[in-house]
Motif scaffolding. Structure first.
Motif, short mmCIF file in Angstrom:
data_model
loop_
_atom_site.label_atom_id
_atom_site.label_comp_id
_atom_site.label_asym_id
_atom_site.label_seq_id
_atom_site.Cartn_x
_atom_site.Cartn_y
_atom_site.Cartn_z
N PRO A 47 4.10 1.58 6.81
CA PRO A 47 2.78 2.05 7.24
C PRO A 47 1.95 2.46 6.04
O PRO A 47 2.47 2.93 5.03
N ASP A 48 0.66 2.27 6.19
CA ASP A 48 -0.29 2.54 5.12
C ASP A 48 -0.09 3.96 4.58
O ASP A 48 -0.21 4.94 5.32
N VAL A 53 1.33 5.23 14.29
CA VAL A 53 2.47 5.88 13.64
C VAL A 53 2.21 7.38 13.53
O VAL A 53 3.11 8.20 13.71
N LEU A 103 -0.92 7.87 6.22
CA LEU A 103 0.09 8.92 6.36
C LEU A 103 -0.34 10.18 5.62
O LEU A 103 -0.18 11.30 6.12
N THR A 112 -7.18 3.03 15.89
CA THR A 112 -6.15 2.02 15.60
C THR A 112 -6.78 0.67 15.33
O THR A 112 -6.23 -0.12 14.56
N SER A 149 -2.13 2.03 11.51
CA SER A 149 -1.10 3.04 11.25
C SER A 149 -1.36 4.33 12.02
O SER A 149 -0.51 5.22 12.02
N PHE A 165 1.03 -2.48 10.51
CA PHE A 165 0.85 -1.09 10.11
C PHE A 165 0.60 -0.94 8.61
O PHE A 165 0.20 0.13 8.15
N GLY A 166 0.87 -1.98 7.88
CA GLY A 166 0.62 -1.89 6.45
C GLY A 166 1.50 -2.86 5.70
O GLY A 166 2.56 -3.25 6.18
N SER A 188 9.42 4.57 3.27
CA SER A 188 8.79 3.26 3.42
C SER A 188 8.23 2.78 2.09
O SER A 188 8.26 1.59 1.79
#
Lengths: 457, 1078
Positions: B739-740, B602, B744, B594, B599, B661-662, B729
């Motif tokens: 989030p990136d 997440v 993901l 992290t 992210s 997160f992004g 997102s």
């Protein structure tokens, strides 16, 4: 198996959701049109080229209008051809709902002038106004990369000059090509021309296009952007042509005069390499005038006379809509028939595109003959009319206009008794508004002298 | 004249209980050789040795030594005691000689003029089984037998011949030679004294001969661990350690200087490789043996020097001549690879697998002849439907054998090495997160710094990523430049290793290999390498390990089949395997990842949510007693504590907190649904072959049964949830929570790889239970798809750098330095994934970041989500984009921004070369910037546009008294210097204003702020010396916070048994070793 069925259902639905959102979310990367002179802006700038000295035939002044309730601090810079920095600067305060006029010829000696107004806020519009009060052109808030105009003439006794101002801090490079009844011209001397940052360049069309009428001009900016105005002087009387941002296959010319001893012509230049088939729809009161058709050869110009025209009754102001098979450059020429009156300018009204906000401001004090507000969309528009006398707090009226209709401004805003010394802002929620205006009868025979509605673009 | 046979003294060294002592003595007493004397040396405490000797060999002499200093010392003592003997016969106390053994050996000695004679050694229990017939060794002192283990004696070794080593047990040594060599080396207490003596004897020119007519049975109780090594100095050392030590000693003393150095160096490299293998294989004993042996060698350097000096006196053979007597190569290494190929890694490491239960063949089954013999009485014709469990039953032969699997992995590893060959040494371009790192010390300083230059400057705590980078830099001895390359080259293989561990025990080895290969070839990893996104690569590398542990904590069947052991105190060695320890180790892993890719949190939530949701849909066989949301909350809370500076920054960020997160990209540059389903966001994997892995995953989901179905269910739900989150997102349906996308996709593609392995497992085990139909056809398709999916992976190897660009837009900008000197900033605008430095979102699809004095550097790697005073800059940019200002240059000038770089591509556009990542800018951005009065477009390429700010007046500026305008002061590298004389005011483009002070002529000036954030200082007109300097005054709260965070990591790390291991530092008591005899 029930559990597995549930699982598969969820997986399929989830994947379908992914596909659906991606497919139908309808996102596109399109820039929303900006209104640089919006009252909400924290700073704005107006560029006003085109004025000349007295000998140039288009001397006059730059007039600025403040449409907001707050005063604005303005710094005016005057530039002339060949100078790399402003010749002179002036600062002043523009009062709320007020106007200010400044003649650059009083500040500097030059043949042509470009005036830059840097404003510490928004809501200010400007125009260049000839000293005769019969011609005006809107100031622009930013340059364009493509500029066209037509209807220019270099016949004996006439001159046409392009004034091109670079509003950016980067050198601009541009090319010029022309169309006329004689054909297409792309002179080498007019290719790759450079305009220094904040610099002004003028091009006299008669140097390469002598004794030519119905000249269409196509300026393409290769690098940077330019603010351009065409100065047309006929028999010592001048008029501005602000031009437009590019050819169009559909145009509307409202308030075209059809009367005795009046001249109204549609000049069309075809920049395409195929013939342009043009159809003019004439809306004239109770008269049913058949569409007038003509063809413009590739890379040439052609003129259609609206009046005098035996096919078109001389019965007041007509609404002319133009449809072409290819995008064309069009302009409306209006004036008094030259055989009767000398030293009357031929006014050029270029193509205008609809926008969401327009300003009608009477700097001359001579008022307006007609101001037509048109809804160019198919749906009803709600518009806000904020108007009052210059320097005074205006009143606001909200009304509607049905789709594809035009209404007289005074009918829309009955609180306005007169448009003399008035300043009226007409705003819609979408870019479907078009405002056309003509000068009052004692300035020019009805409809022959156009007036400019300022859109601030 | 009577001729007497030469006297032989048999020295028997006995220790401890010595159960075979009587038998040894009896066999010696029974020797046919007449001139044999018997001397028993009792090493240390022995049980009634005198009585026992007297009962069997009453004529023997017994000498009891007070201490057990080892076999060598006892023999040396015996040699000193005796006089006049021609030979010594050194015997262990667990041998049994044939009656003529001594006779044969003495005769052989005379016949061959040998200095040392060794007999044929056979097994104590079965005299037909050969143990040794002399030995040889390599240059590293590793012994190599001349017989195969368990070889039966048919007389094939009955030739009297020279050997290099006479193995201990029974050895005849000429007394004069023994004296010349000064006996055994007492430093070698056990395991190796025979090699050392023989090595020195060979160096001295003596012959060592095997006399096969002399037969000796040897129990080898010490070597086989039947008896512990009780000698002083060896009690705490394991056999492995002793052997390694003594081999090192032999090499250090047995060669000349040059060969000694080269041999030791080679041995060091081999031991280092073995150490690495031990660490990876968690073989702590081997690892500590290796380290202990080298440590021991270093501690004995004085004695080694003495031995080397002594050796000079006796050496006759040169090193080359000596080496010719030995075998070539490295025996240990050869043995390792042979065992590796035959028995697998565990066998090669010495870890023996559980014995397979072989079906016993009874007499009944083996009886019968002819056709009927082919059938057992209870055999059925259609027994193909019998359920076959376990990974040992394989329906096909592809990739079934260990050798084939190893070959496949070796080929894949080789391809990877080939594919990343240029990443090792090439210049790393400034794309993604490949900004050059600062030095090791500077990186630590950034973690503790009270101020960082991001935006217009901030006093927020340094991001913990700097601390982790600093720690990683410590492991590479401060060579920070290695770290990005390590990540680029090693992330995917590390992830593949994690995948192997994740799948271990859940699917067959073949399926594991498929999963590993799928992980290596995942498009996410390859695309992130080509984009230089080492932050995402860190997530890619660690994700399989985290997922495995999360699944265990969530009690997913197959991942935790036995309950956690009972809790033990924190800090003891067993704490790591308790539930608390396992939870903490996964938290630390998550925290590490992290710090680089926030992210990751997440992803953890997605895994837990996916498992929980899957259980609602398809219940597990046993409902576990796990509270998933409590687990998630615990993880998030603990990670927040571990990354306290980042947590603090996030809390301070307010509405920008979710930007941690992004940053939202432009919805127009979001990958299409077909790319998303293939897990593609870049150049790799976008072709139709990219559908192979998803196809195999779907087939796996459809045909899996039992535990494979449970795993597939959970993995598929996690994958779908991840895709949904990415889609929603990406299209801004979740507001500012974005989030990136690439992080993901890392989880999504991991799920695909797991499901591909499950597919193979299902084909192996579940397909046979199903009626013939679409499942079989789908399986064939899946197998074909898996084979084809390797093609893009192989093609990707071509460039040697996975298409990582060789240069970048940022580096191609010739000069961003303003002409009028002074410090300056560069404003970078572009899609968040294209910018070479982390920034903040302006509008979706456009992020802004600043760098000081040129290109991004190591102090701008991480950006706090809190924009602080930089919000002013972001608001100005937004105004310009919305057309509400044309004076952007003047608005940016207080921040010292001299240039604006707008990028839509990380790599420079080169015709014919694929760009790294092209992301369209918001439409109208460039025309808006062109309309700004103070910005001059100085460079425009397809990849970038650069604007110079005509209103720039320096990062440090002062009012020029004559023109009343701001002018730059100082230089870019120094915040001090001369001021324009008479200047009334100095303005700095540094935030926060409260952190900076300006001293003019030694006096502090009064501070105010301009533009709402920029510190402005009023200068006294009466100043005499117009010299000023800027200083930072900030309470070191950030440093304290960083120290606290480091302390916390250290304390938790100690919890993994180190408190117990390091207890001796404080108490002086060493922990008891397992090999110690109580």
């Amino acid at each position: 198996m029930k559990g597995k069925q549930r699982l598969l259902t969820v997986v399929v639905l989830g994947l379908a959701g992914v596909v659906a959102v991606n497919q139908w979310s309808g996102v596109s990367n399109v820039a929303s049109p900006l209104d640089p002179t919006s009252p909400l802006a924290s700073s704005s700038v107006l560029y006003c080229p085109g004025l000349t000295n007295a000998a140039g035939g288009l001397s006059g002044s730059v007039v600025l209008f403040n449409t907001t309730a707050s005063s604005r601090h303005v710094v005016l810079s005057v530039t002339s051809p060949g100078s790399t920095s402003a010749v002179v600067k002036r600062a002043f305060t523009l009062p709320a709902y007020g106007q200010h006029a400044l003649a650059p010829s009083r500040l500097a000696k030059a043949a042509f002038y470009a005036v830059t107004a840097a404003i510490d806020g928004g809501g200010v519009r400007g125009e260049v106004l000839s000293s005769s009060g019969q011609s005006e052109a809107s100031c622009a808030s930013r340059g364009v990369t493509h500029w066209v105009a037509t209807g220019l003439s270099t016949l004996v006794g006439s001159s046409a000059t392009l004034a091109l101002f670079n509003p950016t801090a980067t050198s601009a490079v541009f090319n010029v090509q022309t169309y006329s009844a004689n054909g297409f011209l792309q002179p080498a001397a007019w290719q790759g021309l450079t305009v220094a940052p904040k610099g002004l360049v003028t091009i006299d069309l008669s140097t390469l296009l002598a004794n030519t009428s119905a000249i269409g001009v196509d300026v393409r900016v290769v690098r940077g952007s330019l603010v351009s105005v065409a100065d047309q002087v006929i028999n010592g009387a001048g008029s501005f042509s602000a031009g437009s941002r590019g050819p169009s296959a559909r145009d509307r010319f409202a308030l075209v005069p059809t009367a005795n001893r009046v001249l109204a012509r549609i000049v069309v230049s075809n920049p395409a390499r195929i013939p342009a088939h043009v159809s003019l729809g004439i809306g004239l009161g109770k008269f049913a005038v058949p569409s007038q058709r003509f063809t413009v050869a590739p890379l040439t110009s052609s003129t259609f006379v609206v009046t005098p025209n035996t096919a078109i009754p001389a019965a007041g102001l007509a609404n002319v809509t133009l449809r072409a098979s290819v995008p064309v450059i069009a302009a409306l020429q209006t004036g008094i028939a030259s055989a009767v009156v000398r030293k009357s300018p031929l006014h050029l009204s270029p193509q205008r595109t609809s926008w969401r906000t327009w300003l009608i401001a009477d700097a001359t004090g001579r008022g307006y003959g007609n101001v037509l507000v048109s809804n160019t969309s198919h749906h009803t528009l709600t518009i806000t009319v904020v108007g009052g006398a210059l320097g005074h707090t205006p009143t606001t009226v909200t009304t509607t206009i049905e789709g594809d209709t035009s209404r007289n401004l005074l009918r829309l805003a009955p609180q306005l008794a007169t448009l003399r010394h008035a300043m009226v802002t007409i705003t819609a929620g979408s870019n479907d508004l078009l405002v056309t205006a003509t000068a009052s009868a004692h300035v020019g025979q009805s409809g022959t002298v156009p007036r400019t509605a300022l859109d601030g673009r | 004249m009577e001729t007497r046979a030469p006297a032989v003294v048999a020295v028997v060294v006995t220790t401890g209980s010595a159960p075979g002592l009587e038998a040894t003595l009896s066999s010696l007493v029974a020797q046919s050789y007449e001139e044999l004397s018997l001397l028993v040396m009792a090493n240390g405490a022995t049980e009634h040795v005198a009585t026992r000797v007297a009962s069997v060999a009453p004529a023997a002499f017994v000498r009891v030594l007070d201490e057990n200093r080892g076999f060598a010392a006892a023999c040396n003592e015996a040699a000193v005691m005796t006089d006049g003997s021609a030979f010594f016969l050194f015997c262990h106390d667990d041998v049994r000689l044939e009656a003529d053994a001594v006779q044969q050996m003495v005769e052989s000695a005379f016949r061959t003029n040998a200095g040392v004679v060794t007999p044929k050694v056979v097994s104590y229990d079965d005299p037909y089984v050969l143990l040794h017939v002399g030995q040889t060794c390599d240059r590293f002192g590793v012994v190599r037998e001349r017989v195969e283990p368990g070889e039966i004696d048919h007389g094939q070794q009955d030739l009297e011949r020279d050997v290099f080593v006479a193995p201990g047990g029974v050895t005849l040594v000429r007394a004069d030679l023994f004296a010349t060599l000064r006996g055994f080396d007492p430093l070698i207490v056990a395991l190796g004294e025979d090699i050392d003596l023989c090595w020195r004897a060979q160096s001295a020119g003596a012959r060592i001969v095997v006399a096969p007519q002399a037969r000796v049975a040897h129990r080898e109780t010490i070597a086989t661990n039947e008896r512990p090594v009780a000698a002083i100095g060896a009690r705490r050392a394991s056999r492995q350690t002793l052997q390694r030590r003594h081999q090192l000693l032999i090499v250090a003393t047995g060669w000349g200087r040059g060969r000694m150095i080269t041999t030791l160096a080679t041995l060091f490299v081999l031991d280092a490789m073995e150490l690495l293998l031990s660490i990876v294989g968690r073989d702590g004993e081997r690892a500590s043996s290796i380290l202990g042996s080298w440590r021991w060698l270093f501690s004995q350097r004085r004695r080694i020097r003495e031995r080397r000096l002594r050796r000079r006196d006796t050496t006759i053979l040169s090193d080359d001549e000596l080496h010719r007597l030995q075998v070539g190569g490295a025996s240990r290494l050869q043995r390792f690879f042979l065992t590796l190929v035959r028995e697998g890694l565990d066998g090669a490491r010495g870890v023996l697998p559980d014995a397979l239960v072989e079906p016993e063949v009874t007499d009944e089954e083996s009886a019968g002849v002819g056709f009927a013999a082919g059938f057992a009485p209870n055999e059925e014709f259609d027994d193909g439907l019998t359920e076959i469990t376990g990974p040992h039953s394989r329906p096909s032969r592809v990739l079934t054998s260990f050798r084939a699997q190893v070959v496949a992995l070796v080929i894949a590893a080789g391809l990877w090495v080939l594919g990343s060959r240029n990443l090792v040494a090439m210049h790393l371009p400034l794309v993604g997160r490949l900004a050059p790192l600062d030095s090791w010390w500077s990186t630590w300083r950034h973690f503790f710094a009270s101020w960082s230059p991001n935006g217009v400057g901030t006093g927020d705590p340094g991001m913990p990523g700097y601390g982790l980078l600093g720690f990683a830099g410590t492991l590479v001895f401060g060579r920070m430049g290695i770290l990005p390359r390590l990540v680029l080259v090693g992330a995917a293989p590390f992830a593949a290793l994690g995948m192997s561990r994740l799948l271990k025990g859940r699917v067959s080895n073949r399926a594991r290999v498929v999963g590993v290969l799928a992980t290596l070839g995942l498009p996410t990893g390859l695309n992130m390498i080509s984009q230089g996104r080492i932050d995402v690569l860190v997530a890619v590398a660690g994700l399989p390990f985290i997922v495995r542990r999360l699944l265990a904590l969530l009690a997913v069947p197959g991942f935790r089949d036995v309950p956690y052991p009972d809790p033990v105190p924190f800090g003891t060695t067993g704490w790591r395997v308790t539930e608390a320890g396992q939870r903490m180790s996964v938290i630390m892993m998550i925290a590490t990842m992290t710090a680089f890719a926030p992210s990751t949190l997440v992803l953890v939530a997605l895994v837990i949510a996916g498992v929980t949701m899957s259980r609602w849909l398809v219940a597990d066989a046993q409902q576990p007693d796990v509270a998933p949301w409590r687990l998630l909350g615990s993880i998030v809370f603990n990670v927040a504590i571990f990354l306290l500076p980042m947590t603090f920054d996030t809390l301070m960020a307010g509405r920008r907190a979710l930007g941690l997160f992004g940053l939202p990209g432009g919805p127009w540059s979001m990958p299409s649904w077909s790319h998303l389903l293939r897990g593609v966001d870049g150049l790799f994997g976008g072709g139709w072959l990219g559908w192979c892995l998803p196809l195999a995953a779907i087939v796996g989901l459809l045909i899996a049964r039992r535990e494979r179905a449970a795993l597939a269910a959970k993995t598929s739900v996690i994958a779908v949830l991840t895709l949904l989150l990415a889609t929603l997102s990406g299209h801004h349906w979740l507001g500012s929570f974005a989030p990136d996308l690439d992080v993901l996709l890392a989880l999504y593609t991991l799920c695909l790889a797991v499901m591909a392995a499950v597919c193979v497992g299902a084909i192996e085990n579940d397909l046979r239970d199903m009626a013939f139909g679409w499942r079989q056809a789908g399986s064939a398709l899946a197998v074909g798809a898996l084979a084809l999916s390797l093609i893009p992976f192989a093609i990707a190897m071509g460039s040697g750098r996975f298409d990582l660009p060789t240069t970048s837009v940022a580096e191609s900008l010739s000069s961003l330095h303003p002409t009028n000197g002074g410090g300056y900033r560069v404003l970078w605008l572009g899609d968040p994934s294209v910018l070479p430095v982390a920034g903040w979102s302006v509008v979706p699809g456009l992020a802004a970041a600043t760098t000081m004095n040129g290109l991004p550097g190591g102090n701008e790697l991480f950006t706090s989500p809190a924009s602080g005073a930089s919000d002013v800059i972001l608001a100005d940019i937004r105004q310009a984009i919305e057309g509400r200002t044309v004076a952007l240059g003047a608005l940016l000038a207080p921040a010292g921004i001299s240039a604006v770089v707008v990028m839509n591509d990380a790599a420079t556009f080169v015709e014919g070369q694929r760009p790294a990542a092209s992301r369209a800018l918001p439409a109208g951005l460039l025309s808006t910037l062109n309309a700004q009065t103070g910005l001059a477009l100085t460079l425009q390429t397809p990849s970038a546009a650069v604007y110079t700010n005509a209103d720039f007046h320096g990062l440090y500026s002062a009012v020029d008294p004559s023109t009343r305008s701001l002018v730059p002061i100082f230089t870019s590298s120094k915040a001090s210097g001369a001021l324009p004389k008479g200047t009334p005011r100095v303005v700095l483009g540094l935030a926060p204003a409260s952190a900076f002070a300006l001293d003019v002529d030694g006096h502090t000036t009064t501070r105010s702020t301009s533009h709402g954030w920029a510190p402005t200082y009023a200068v006294n007109a009466a100043t005499k010396h117009w010299v000023a300097s800027v200083s930072l005054h900030q309470f070191p709260l950030n440093g304290i916070l960083a120290l606290f965070t480091l302390g916390m990591w250290l304390i938790i790390w100690l919890g993994f048994g180190w408190v117990q291991r390091l207890e001796w530092l404080f108490t002086g008591r060493r922990p008891r070793h397992e090999s110690e005899v109580p």
